[in-house]
Design a protein around this motif. Sequence first.
Motif, PDB file in Angstrom:
ATOM      1  N   GLY A   1      -6.053   1.908   2.086  1.00  0.00           N
ATOM      2  CA  GLY A   1      -7.417   1.770   1.561  1.00  0.00           C
ATOM      3  C   GLY A   1      -7.527   0.614   0.589  1.00  0.00           C
ATOM      4  N   PHE A   2      -6.569   0.510  -0.328  1.00  0.00           N
ATOM      5  CA  PHE A   2      -6.622  -0.597  -1.281  1.00  0.00           C
ATOM      6  C   PHE A   2      -6.336  -1.934  -0.609  1.00  0.00           C
ATOM      7  CE2 PHE A   2      -6.236   2.716  -4.566  1.00  0.00           C
ATOM      8  CZ  PHE A   2      -7.314   2.329  -5.343  1.00  0.00           C
ATOM      9  N   SER A   3      -5.558  -1.935   0.469  1.00  0.00           N
ATOM     10  CA  SER A   3      -5.341  -3.198   1.181  1.00  0.00           C
ATOM     11  C   SER A   3      -6.631  -3.660   1.849  1.00  0.00           C
ATOM     12  CB  SER A   3      -4.225  -3.042   2.210  1.00  0.00           C
ATOM     13  OG  SER A   3      -4.668  -2.291   3.331  1.00  0.00           O
ATOM     14  N   GLU A   4      -7.463  -2.716   2.288  1.00  0.00           N
ATOM     15  CA  GLU A   4      -8.766  -3.087   2.845  1.00  0.00           C
ATOM     16  C   GLU A   4      -9.657  -3.704   1.778  1.00  0.00           C
ATOM     17  OE1 GLU A   4      -9.983  -3.047   6.073  1.00  0.00           O
ATOM     18  OE2 GLU A   4      -7.845  -2.780   6.458  1.00  0.00           O
ATOM     19  N   PHE A   5      -9.590  -3.172   0.540  1.00  0.00           N
ATOM     20  CA  PHE A   5     -10.318  -3.808  -0.565  1.00  0.00           C
ATOM     21  C   PHE A   5      -9.844  -5.246  -0.752  1.00  0.00           C
ATOM     22  CE2 PHE A   5     -11.046   0.508  -2.662  1.00  0.00           C
ATOM     23  CZ  PHE A   5     -12.362   0.556  -2.239  1.00  0.00           C
TER      24      PHE A   5
ATOM     25  N   VAL B   1      -8.582  -7.247   1.521  1.00  0.00           N
ATOM     26  CA  VAL B   1      -9.078  -8.074   2.628  1.00  0.00           C
ATOM     27  C   VAL B   1     -10.524  -8.482   2.366  1.00  0.00           C
ATOM     28  CG1 VAL B   1      -9.711  -8.019   5.069  1.00  0.00           C
ATOM     29  CG2 VAL B   1      -7.485  -7.170   4.345  1.00  0.00           C
ATOM     30  N   LYS B   2     -11.344  -7.516   1.943  1.00  0.00           N
ATOM     31  CA  LYS B   2     -12.757  -7.818   1.656  1.00  0.00           C
ATOM     32  C   LYS B   2     -12.870  -8.787   0.483  1.00  0.00           C
ATOM     33  CE  LYS B   2     -14.485  -5.194   4.790  1.00  0.00           C
ATOM     34  NZ  LYS B   2     -15.071  -5.759   5.978  1.00  0.00           N
ATOM     35  N   ALA B   3     -12.036  -8.629  -0.534  1.00  0.00           N
ATOM     36  CA  ALA B   3     -12.054  -9.548  -1.669  1.00  0.00           C
ATOM     37  C   ALA B   3     -11.638 -10.948  -1.241  1.00  0.00           C
ATOM     38  CB  ALA B   3     -11.130  -9.040  -2.771  1.00  0.00           C
ATOM     39  N   GLY B   4     -10.693 -11.048  -0.328  1.00  0.00           N
ATOM     40  CA  GLY B   4     -10.293 -12.353   0.197  1.00  0.00           C
ATOM     41  C   GLY B   4     -11.419 -13.024   0.959  1.00  0.00           C
ATOM     42  N   GLN B   5     -12.163 -12.240   1.722  1.00  0.00           N
ATOM     43  CA  GLN B   5     -13.305 -12.794   2.444  1.00  0.00           C
ATOM     44  C   GLN B   5     -14.392 -13.251   1.477  1.00  0.00           C
ATOM     45  OE1 GLN B   5     -14.319  -9.515   4.972  1.00  0.00           O
ATOM     46  NE2 GLN B   5     -12.817 -10.044   6.533  1.00  0.00           N
ATOM     47  N   ALA B   6     -14.625 -12.472   0.432  1.00  0.00           N
ATOM     48  CA  ALA B   6     -15.627 -12.859  -0.561  1.00  0.00           C
ATOM     49  C   ALA B   6     -15.197 -14.126  -1.299  1.00  0.00           C
ATOM     50  CB  ALA B   6     -15.851 -11.718  -1.545  1.00  0.00           C
ATOM     51  N   ALA B   7     -13.914 -14.254  -1.586  1.00  0.00           N
ATOM     52  CA  ALA B   7     -13.415 -15.460  -2.245  1.00  0.00           C
ATOM     53  C   ALA B   7     -13.586 -16.682  -1.346  1.00  0.00           C
ATOM     54  CB  ALA B   7     -11.945 -15.286  -2.621  1.00  0.00           C
TER      55      ALA B   7
END
Length: 90
Positions: free
Chosen positions: A34-38, A40-46
């Motif tokens: 679950g935290f790894s999915e966070f 991934v999403k943070a990487g996309q936002a960056a």
Amino acid sequence: MTPSRARSHSTTSPAGSRAAAGRTLRGLLLTTYGFSEFGVKAGQAALVAYLAALVMFLLSVAGFFHAWITPRAQPFAPIEAVPDREQINA
């Protein structure tokens, strides 16, 4: 067998501790996923933020270039003459 004795017996048996360890491991793995999915999403936002910063930088460079080639005597937003209006007597 009394309920309290059954509980103590199930937690001390090797099968009971393996089942508890399996549930713990499953919970830890799901939490990690679950935290790894966070992440991934943070990487996309960056990535989106960096691309937006690049676009803004290119627009600012284009603005400075436009300001450099535009003559100083040319006004930025000249006031246009308004055509004479017809007078209405009411």
